[in-house]
Design a protein around this motif. Structure first.
Motif, PDB file in Angstrom:
ATOM      1  N   THR A 113     -68.629 -75.175  97.496  1.00 19.76           N
ATOM      2  CA  THR A 113     -67.845 -74.897  96.791  1.00 19.76           C
ATOM      3  C   THR A 113     -66.529 -75.339  97.398  1.00 19.76           C
ATOM      4  N   CYS A 114     -65.235 -75.169  96.435  1.00 22.46           N
ATOM      5  CA  CYS A 114     -64.118 -75.538  97.225  1.00 22.46           C
ATOM      6  C   CYS A 114     -62.915 -74.164  96.726  1.00 22.46           C
ATOM      7  N   SER A 115     -62.834 -73.569  97.683  1.00 26.84           N
ATOM      8  CA  SER A 115     -62.004 -72.207  97.525  1.00 26.84           C
ATOM      9  C   SER A 115     -60.590 -72.701  97.426  1.00 26.84           C
ATOM     10  N   TRP A 116     -59.687 -71.617  97.099  1.00 27.31           N
ATOM     11  CA  TRP A 116     -58.241 -71.812  96.794  1.00 27.31           C
ATOM     12  C   TRP A 116     -57.679 -72.418  98.182  1.00 27.31           C
ATOM     13  N   SER A 117     -58.087 -71.925  99.194  1.00 27.68           N
ATOM     14  CA  SER A 117     -57.610 -72.351 100.587  1.00 27.68           C
ATOM     15  C   SER A 117     -57.823 -73.827 100.879  1.00 27.68           C
ATOM     16  N   MET A 118     -59.150 -74.089 100.461  1.00 28.02           N
ATOM     17  CA  MET A 118     -59.325 -75.516 101.011  1.00 28.02           C
ATOM     18  C   MET A 118     -58.295 -76.586 100.159  1.00 28.02           C
ATOM     19  N   ALA A 119     -58.290 -76.168  98.742  1.00 25.36           N
ATOM     20  CA  ALA A 119     -57.667 -76.992  97.791  1.00 25.36           C
ATOM     21  C   ALA A 119     -55.999 -77.082  98.358  1.00 25.36           C
ATOM     22  N   MET A 120     -55.599 -75.797  98.693  1.00 27.47           N
ATOM     23  CA  MET A 120     -54.056 -75.642  99.109  1.00 27.47           C
ATOM     24  C   MET A 120     -53.840 -76.531 100.251  1.00 27.47           C
ATOM     25  N   VAL A 121     -54.907 -76.668 101.248  1.00 25.16           N
ATOM     26  CA  VAL A 121     -54.678 -77.475 102.413  1.00 25.16           C
ATOM     27  C   VAL A 121     -54.226 -78.850 102.426  1.00 25.16           C
ATOM     28  N   ILE A 122     -55.142 -79.417 101.249  1.00 25.15           N
ATOM     29  CA  ILE A 122     -54.880 -80.712 100.845  1.00 25.15           C
ATOM     30  C   ILE A 122     -53.250 -80.830 100.360  1.00 25.15           C
ATOM     31  N   VAL A 167     -52.914 -84.576  92.723  1.00 28.93           N
ATOM     32  CA  VAL A 167     -53.767 -84.590  91.750  1.00 28.93           C
ATOM     33  C   VAL A 167     -55.245 -84.029  92.214  1.00 28.93           C
ATOM     34  N   SER A 168     -55.457 -84.588  93.406  1.00 24.90           N
ATOM     35  CA  SER A 168     -56.940 -84.147  94.069  1.00 24.90           C
ATOM     36  C   SER A 168     -56.878 -82.599  94.215  1.00 24.90           C
ATOM     37  N   CYS A 169     -55.551 -82.216  94.626  1.00 21.69           N
ATOM     38  CA  CYS A 169     -55.492 -80.515  94.766  1.00 21.69           C
ATOM     39  C   CYS A 169     -55.691 -79.725  93.477  1.00 21.69           C
ATOM     40  N   ALA A 170     -55.229 -80.528  92.530  1.00 18.13           N
ATOM     41  CA  ALA A 170     -55.351 -79.746  91.163  1.00 18.13           C
ATOM     42  C   ALA A 170     -56.531 -79.611  90.566  1.00 18.13           C
ATOM     43  N   GLU A 171     -57.405 -80.880  90.963  1.00 13.17           N
ATOM     44  CA  GLU A 171     -58.583 -80.930  90.224  1.00 13.17           C
ATOM     45  C   GLU A 171     -59.691 -80.301  90.992  1.00 13.17           C
ATOM     46  N   LEU A 172     -59.233 -80.042  92.255  1.00 12.89           N
ATOM     47  CA  LEU A 172     -60.273 -79.244  93.074  1.00 12.89           C
ATOM     48  C   LEU A 172     -60.241 -77.713  92.762  1.00 12.89           C
ATOM     49  N   PHE A 175     -62.307 -77.752  89.269  1.00 16.34           N
ATOM     50  CA  PHE A 175     -63.599 -77.884  89.308  1.00 16.34           C
ATOM     51  C   PHE A 175     -64.348 -76.715  90.167  1.00 16.34           C
ATOM     52  N   GLY A 176     -63.653 -76.512  91.308  1.00 15.43           N
ATOM     53  CA  GLY A 176     -64.295 -75.642  92.198  1.00 15.43           C
ATOM     54  C   GLY A 176     -65.422 -75.921  93.111  1.00 15.43           C
ATOM     55  N   ARG A 177     -65.961 -77.054  92.922  1.00 16.82           N
ATOM     56  CA  ARG A 177     -66.875 -77.803  93.602  1.00 16.82           C
ATOM     57  C   ARG A 177     -66.738 -79.125  94.151  1.00 16.82           C
ATOM     58  N   PHE A 178     -67.243 -79.509  95.343  1.00 17.93           N
ATOM     59  CA  PHE A 178     -67.051 -80.761  95.897  1.00 17.93           C
ATOM     60  C   PHE A 178     -67.679 -81.764  95.188  1.00 17.93           C
ATOM     61  N   PHE A 182     -65.863 -85.125  93.415  1.00 17.82           N
ATOM     62  CA  PHE A 182     -66.211 -86.369  93.829  1.00 17.82           C
ATOM     63  C   PHE A 182     -66.871 -87.325  92.740  1.00 17.82           C
ATOM     64  N   ALA A 183     -67.709 -86.878  91.746  1.00 22.66           N
ATOM     65  CA  ALA A 183     -68.413 -87.395  90.830  1.00 22.66           C
ATOM     66  C   ALA A 183     -67.362 -88.055  89.813  1.00 22.66           C
ATOM     67  N   HIS A 184     -66.101 -87.584  89.725  1.00 27.52           N
ATOM     68  CA  HIS A 184     -64.927 -87.826  88.837  1.00 27.52           C
ATOM     69  C   HIS A 184     -63.941 -88.584  89.609  1.00 27.52           C
ATOM     70  N   PHE A 185     -63.441 -88.097  90.673  1.00 27.74           N
ATOM     71  CA  PHE A 185     -62.282 -88.542  91.538  1.00 27.74           C
ATOM     72  C   PHE A 185     -62.510 -89.039  92.952  1.00 27.74           C
ATOM     73  N   LYS A 186     -63.634 -89.294  93.140  1.00 26.31           N
ATOM     74  CA  LYS A 186     -63.914 -90.035  94.505  1.00 26.31           C
ATOM     75  C   LYS A 186     -62.949 -91.077  94.925  1.00 26.31           C
ATOM     76  N   SER A 187     -62.800 -91.914  94.173  1.00 27.91           N
ATOM     77  CA  SER A 187     -61.976 -93.201  94.201  1.00 27.91           C
ATOM     78  C   SER A 187     -60.427 -92.708  94.602  1.00 27.91           C
ATOM     79  N   LEU A 188     -59.936 -91.701  93.828  1.00 25.92           N
ATOM     80  CA  LEU A 188     -58.621 -91.230  93.909  1.00 25.92           C
ATOM     81  C   LEU A 188     -58.395 -90.648  95.502  1.00 25.92           C
ATOM     82  N   PHE A 189     -59.289 -89.609  95.803  1.00 23.91           N
ATOM     83  CA  PHE A 189     -59.333 -89.108  97.177  1.00 23.91           C
ATOM     84  C   PHE A 189     -59.323 -90.319  98.242  1.00 23.91           C
ATOM     85  N   LEU A 190     -60.223 -91.316  98.090  1.00 21.98           N
ATOM     86  CA  LEU A 190     -60.209 -92.464  99.087  1.00 21.98           C
ATOM     87  C   LEU A 190     -58.838 -93.347  99.008  1.00 21.98           C
ATOM     88  N   LEU A 191     -58.510 -93.280  97.818  1.00 14.62           N
ATOM     89  CA  LEU A 191     -57.011 -93.896  97.814  1.00 14.62           C
ATOM     90  C   LEU A 191     -55.862 -93.124  98.344  1.00 14.62           C
TER      91      LEU A 191
END
Length: 232
Positions: A113-122, A167-172, A175-178, A182-191
């Motif tokens: 899972t992706c908590s609010w703190s994990m998304a905020m770190v990004i 965008v990655s932060c908002a989508e995390l 979705f709330g799960r990694f 990653f099934a939808h935005f893996k390319s964006l994260f790597l970019l």
């Protein structure tokens, strides 16, 4: 054969029944323990390293405040803004470790899972990165006598990294799960990571080029006599 038959063997190996139970549990749950090593261990060690580096940043800010009184208010505000974001980033890492290693101890599903703190770190890391890269881009602009081709390219790439990270932060958050993210935005994260790395490499190379270009033969001779300390 009953349990008492194993007592001599346990005594020879200096093991008790609790140790044997733990070994059997680990042997039957190899995948689970492998997941634990790759998640909890990484969180613990990574968090300690991050806090250590944050302490170095704090020391640098203190030294800057004591030594550079003549700097402009705008530059001082930039330094303290970066320091504040770094402190917030470290606080979020502490929250992540507390939630993962204490509150959800033994809950292996939590690591997916992706908590609010994990998304905020990004998001916090993205804003810190663009502030630092913008400062060095400005220095390159000054050293290059206003070369907009170079600094404009660096600016566009830095903004692209910021947009990808936000965008990655908002989508995390959404979705709330990694695995779903990653099934939808893996390319964006790597970019985002690739562009950030590219900008760091370009900034370092370009700064080295212009600093070397601006040095005269007299300065080179003085550096040779005085040693490597007065390089810049």
């Amino acid at each position: 054969m009953n349990a008492t038959s194993f007592r001599p063997l346990l005594n020879d190996l200096n093991l008790d029944h609790t140790d044997v139970a733990g070994l059997l549990y680990r042997a039957g749950n190899a995948d689970t323990w492998r997941t634990l090593k790759l998640t909890s261990g990484a969180m613990l060690i990574g968090g300690q390293i991050a806090l250590f580096l944050s302490g170095i940043v704090t020391l640098q800010v203190i030294l800057y405040h004591q030594l550079y009184h003549s700097d402009t208010i705008r530059l001082k505000a930039l330094v303290f803004a970066i320091w504040g974001l770094d402190m917030l980033h470290s606080a979020m890492i502490c929250v992540i470790n507390w939630q993962g290693l204490v509150v959800n101890y033994g809950n292996f599903d939590y690591f997916g899972t992706c908590s609010w703190s994990m998304a905020m770190v990004i998001g916090v890391a993205a804003w810190t990165t663009i502030l630092v890269q913008s400062f060095f881009t400005y220095r390159i602009h000054t050293l290059s006598d206003g070369n907009w081709y170079v600094t404009g390219t660096l600016g566009v790439l830095s903004l692209l990294r910021l947009v990808a990270a936000m965008v990655s932060c908002a989508e995390l958050f959404r979705f709330g799960r990694f695995d779903t993210y990653f099934a939808h935005f893996k390319s964006l994260f790597l970019l985002g990571l690739s562009v950030s790395t590219l900008v760091d490499i370009l900034v370092t190379a370009i700064l080295c080029y212009y600093l070397r270009k601006r040095r005269s033969g007299l300065v080179w001779w003085a550096d040779w006599r005085l040693g490597p300390d007065p390089l810049v």
